[in-house]
Design a protein around this motif. Structure first.
Motif, PDB file in Angstrom:
ATOM      1  N   LYS B  65      -1.939   5.655 -15.801  1.00  0.00           N
ATOM      2  CA  LYS B  65      -1.305   4.454 -15.247  1.00  0.00           C
ATOM      3  C   LYS B  65      -0.049   4.761 -14.437  1.00  0.00           C
ATOM      4  O   LYS B  65       0.502   3.885 -13.792  1.00  0.00           O
ATOM      5  CB  LYS B  65      -0.965   3.465 -16.366  1.00  0.00           C
ATOM      6  N   GLU B  70      -0.458   2.997  -2.489  1.00  0.00           N
ATOM      7  CA  GLU B  70       0.187   2.154  -1.481  1.00  0.00           C
ATOM      8  C   GLU B  70      -0.185   0.689  -1.712  1.00  0.00           C
ATOM      9  O   GLU B  70       0.627  -0.192  -1.545  1.00  0.00           O
ATOM     10  CB  GLU B  70      -0.261   2.568  -0.081  1.00  0.00           C
ATOM     11  N   LYS B  71      -1.417   0.461  -2.051  1.00  0.00           N
ATOM     12  CA  LYS B  71      -1.873  -0.912  -2.225  1.00  0.00           C
ATOM     13  C   LYS B  71      -2.063  -1.217  -3.708  1.00  0.00           C
ATOM     14  O   LYS B  71      -2.747  -0.480  -4.414  1.00  0.00           O
ATOM     15  CB  LYS B  71      -3.205  -1.127  -1.496  1.00  0.00           C
ATOM     16  N   ALA B  72      -1.460  -2.325  -4.137  1.00  0.00           N
ATOM     17  CA  ALA B  72      -1.528  -2.694  -5.548  1.00  0.00           C
ATOM     18  C   ALA B  72      -2.965  -2.870  -6.010  1.00  0.00           C
ATOM     19  O   ALA B  72      -3.319  -2.548  -7.139  1.00  0.00           O
ATOM     20  CB  ALA B  72      -0.737  -3.975  -5.784  1.00  0.00           C
ATOM     21  N   LEU B  73      -3.797  -3.362  -5.105  1.00  0.00           N
ATOM     22  CA  LEU B  73      -5.192  -3.612  -5.470  1.00  0.00           C
ATOM     23  C   LEU B  73      -5.936  -2.304  -5.747  1.00  0.00           C
ATOM     24  O   LEU B  73      -6.758  -2.222  -6.651  1.00  0.00           O
ATOM     25  CB  LEU B  73      -5.873  -4.381  -4.330  1.00  0.00           C
ATOM     26  N   GLU B  76      -5.077  -1.182  -9.137  1.00  0.00           N
ATOM     27  CA  GLU B  76      -5.811  -1.939 -10.151  1.00  0.00           C
ATOM     28  C   GLU B  76      -7.253  -1.425 -10.268  1.00  0.00           C
ATOM     29  O   GLU B  76      -7.756  -1.204 -11.360  1.00  0.00           O
ATOM     30  CB  GLU B  76      -5.805  -3.420  -9.779  1.00  0.00           C
ATOM     31  N   HIS B  77      -7.889  -1.218  -9.117  1.00  0.00           N
ATOM     32  CA  HIS B  77      -9.271  -0.727  -9.151  1.00  0.00           C
ATOM     33  C   HIS B  77      -9.349   0.669  -9.760  1.00  0.00           C
ATOM     34  O   HIS B  77     -10.272   0.971 -10.511  1.00  0.00           O
ATOM     35  CB  HIS B  77      -9.861  -0.709  -7.740  1.00  0.00           C
ATOM     36  N   GLU B  80      -8.902   0.082 -13.512  1.00  0.00           N
ATOM     37  CA  GLU B  80      -9.916  -0.776 -14.131  1.00  0.00           C
ATOM     38  C   GLU B  80     -11.328  -0.223 -13.973  1.00  0.00           C
ATOM     39  O   GLU B  80     -12.101  -0.200 -14.917  1.00  0.00           O
ATOM     40  CB  GLU B  80      -9.889  -2.163 -13.477  1.00  0.00           C
ATOM     41  N   TYR B  82     -12.429   2.774 -12.197  1.00  0.00           N
ATOM     42  CA  TYR B  82     -12.776   4.184 -12.082  1.00  0.00           C
ATOM     43  C   TYR B  82     -12.310   5.004 -13.282  1.00  0.00           C
ATOM     44  O   TYR B  82     -13.093   5.659 -13.940  1.00  0.00           O
ATOM     45  CB  TYR B  82     -12.217   4.757 -10.777  1.00  0.00           C
TER      46      TYR B  82
END
Lengths: 293, 184
Positions: B65, B70-73, B76-77, B80, B82
């Motif tokens: 974690k 760069e991108k928050a999404l 998350e992916h 969550e 991978y």
């Protein structure tokens, strides 16, 4: 002698093995307990119609387009509702970790709406144990239909309604989340004096992951006000749908008995009855753009 | 008999010499993926690592974690979908410098090394061998390496829809600045 050298090699080997374990233990001792925040309680900022506890991350813009078609029980002539369409689109932006705002427009009663959502608590484990995430929502909606009776004095405030909502959610496991949503809707002007200005409701929503990218969501709002004496028969909104996630998109395919897509509309103005087949098929599309890194 | 005594003495000395350890909690590990469609990069500056210069043992511990994108999404992916970081929060590496004799820890300078060991992540352990550099500096030791890993080797499945966005091989960069550990 040979045996002894084997023993010696073995000793060295054993020493080096235990040395690595020792080193690992040094790390374990030194790593301090961290706060482990729960992520992705819901896949998007909505359970289905209503807001979820989830926030847009700072600097991210969520472009949402939603449709609700006509009632499926309209039959083949209306192509089971698909000939009619009611839409809502919105731009929603994360300002900080704990604040997001959005503006939207829906075709139902030509309504503009705006909201601010605040994150109050975040579920976490580790150094700090917090069993739930809590967010709060305030929103305002303004209809822009032409006045029904332009001859009388009409006030702009009559067009307005307000919503206050608290979302309390817990991600019980990586695949299951549940949310409770106490809600108040205040309508400045109601159709008749039988209709209350304030509507109180409690929503419940849940998400169950079916695969890594698809989840089954359901949402229900229980209206506390008596629905008996209102000028129109009002039902509690119930929706069920699938979140399908691909990269930066979340698609939600859903069935619901409410035509409206904002709180003010689906809480207190839902006229569809599931048992009679007054069900609308619909979808939400969420596309996230990173504006600021 | 004399020989045996000498051997035991040496091995005892060898064990006793285990005190010279170097450690950090703020090491860096990053990885990147390059495809025609997307460049993805993640950084982790909270890598814990220990190096024992007397034996060449190296261990690393990484919280999944703590990788930031760069991108928050994407982050998350990553967690969550991978790495499943709720189930498998850590990745570890236990290894050994196999050409320890070519490093002189008393003389500042850069030395090429090869490290063999077990990399564990996403609940899968694979043997890897990577080339890197040990740099002996005033008051510490720096280690750096660049190597490739294949997510599929660690049972990290990348579905068809995003297959073109994520490279089949990821380039991993390791930069560690160790400081000496006071022996107890």
């Amino acid at each position: 002698m040979k045996r002894l050298s084997i023993l010696f090699l073995f000793l060295v080997f054993a020493a080096s093995l235990s040395a690595q374990d020792d080193l690992m233990n040094m790390l374990k001792d030194s790593t301090k307990a961290e706060i482990n925040y729960t992520t992705a309680t819901f896949k998007s900022t909505r359970v289905i119609n209503g807001h979820s506890v989830q926030m847009m991350a700072p600097g991210q813009l969520d472009v949402r387009i939603s449709h609700r078609f006509g009632r499926v029980n309209l039959g083949a002539y209306e192509f089971f509702g698909l000939d009619q369409s009611n839409m809502h689109f919105s731009l929603e932006y994360g300002i900080t970790k704990w604040l997001m705002v959005g503006i939207g427009r829906g075709s139902y009663e030509k309504t503009f709406d705006g909201f601010a959502k605040y994150s109050i608590l975040s579920q976490s484990s580790g150094a700090r144990n917090m069993p739930v995430s809590v967010s709060a929502l305030t929103s305002i909606a303004a209809t822009s239909l032409k006045w029904a009776d332009p001859t009388r004095t009409n006030y702009f405030s009559s067009r307005l309604s307000y919503v206050g909502q608290v979302m309390i959610a817990r991600k019980f496991s990586p695949s299951f989340s549940l949310q409770l949503t106490p809600t108040i809707v205040h309508r400045n002007l109601v159709p008749t004096e039988l209709d209350p200005n304030d509507i109180y409701a409690v929503g419940a929503g849940g998400r169950m992951k079916l695969t890594r990218r698809i989840s089954l969501n359901a949402e229900y709002f229980y209206m506390i006000n008596s629905k008996k004496y209102m000028s129109e028969t009002i039902y509690d909104p119930f929706s069920v749908g699938f979140d399908i996630e691909t990269g930066g998109h979340v698609f939600t395919l859903l069935f619901t008995n409410s035509l409206q897509m904002i709180e003010k509309g689906f809480v207190g103005e839902t006229t569809g009855n599931w048992l009679k087949g007054d069900i609308h098929f619909g979808f939400n599309i969420s596309r996230v753009f990173t504006l600021k890194q | 008999m004399k020989r045996i005594v000498i051997l035991f003495t040496i091995s005892f000395l060898f064990l006793a010499a285990n005190g010279q350890k170097f450690m950090t909690k703020n090491g860096y590990i990053g990885f990147s993926s390059h495809t025609a469609i997307d460049d993805i990069k993640a950084d982790n500056n909270q890598v814990a690592a220990v190096l024992d210069i007397s034996t060449g043992d190296m261990v690393f511990q990484v919280l999944i974690k703590s990788f930031h994108f760069e991108k928050a999404l994407m982050e998350e992916h990553f967690n969550e979908n991978y790495m499943e970081s709720d189930k498998f929060p850590k990745s570890t590496f236990r290894g050994k410098i196999i050409n320890l004799s070519s490093v002189d820890f008393n003389k500042p300078g850069k030395y090429d090394v090869t490290v063999d060991g077990d990399l564990n992540m996403h609940d899968v352990t694979n043997k890897i061998s990577v080339k890197g550099t040990i740099e002996v500096v005033q008051g510490g030791v720096n280690a750096s390496s660049k190597f490739n890993i294949v997510p599929e080797d660690y049972k990290i499945n990348i579905p068809g829809v995003v297959r073109d966005n994520i490279a089949k091989t990821l380039e991993v960069t390791v930069t560690i600045k160790y400081a000496p550990v006071e022996s107890k």
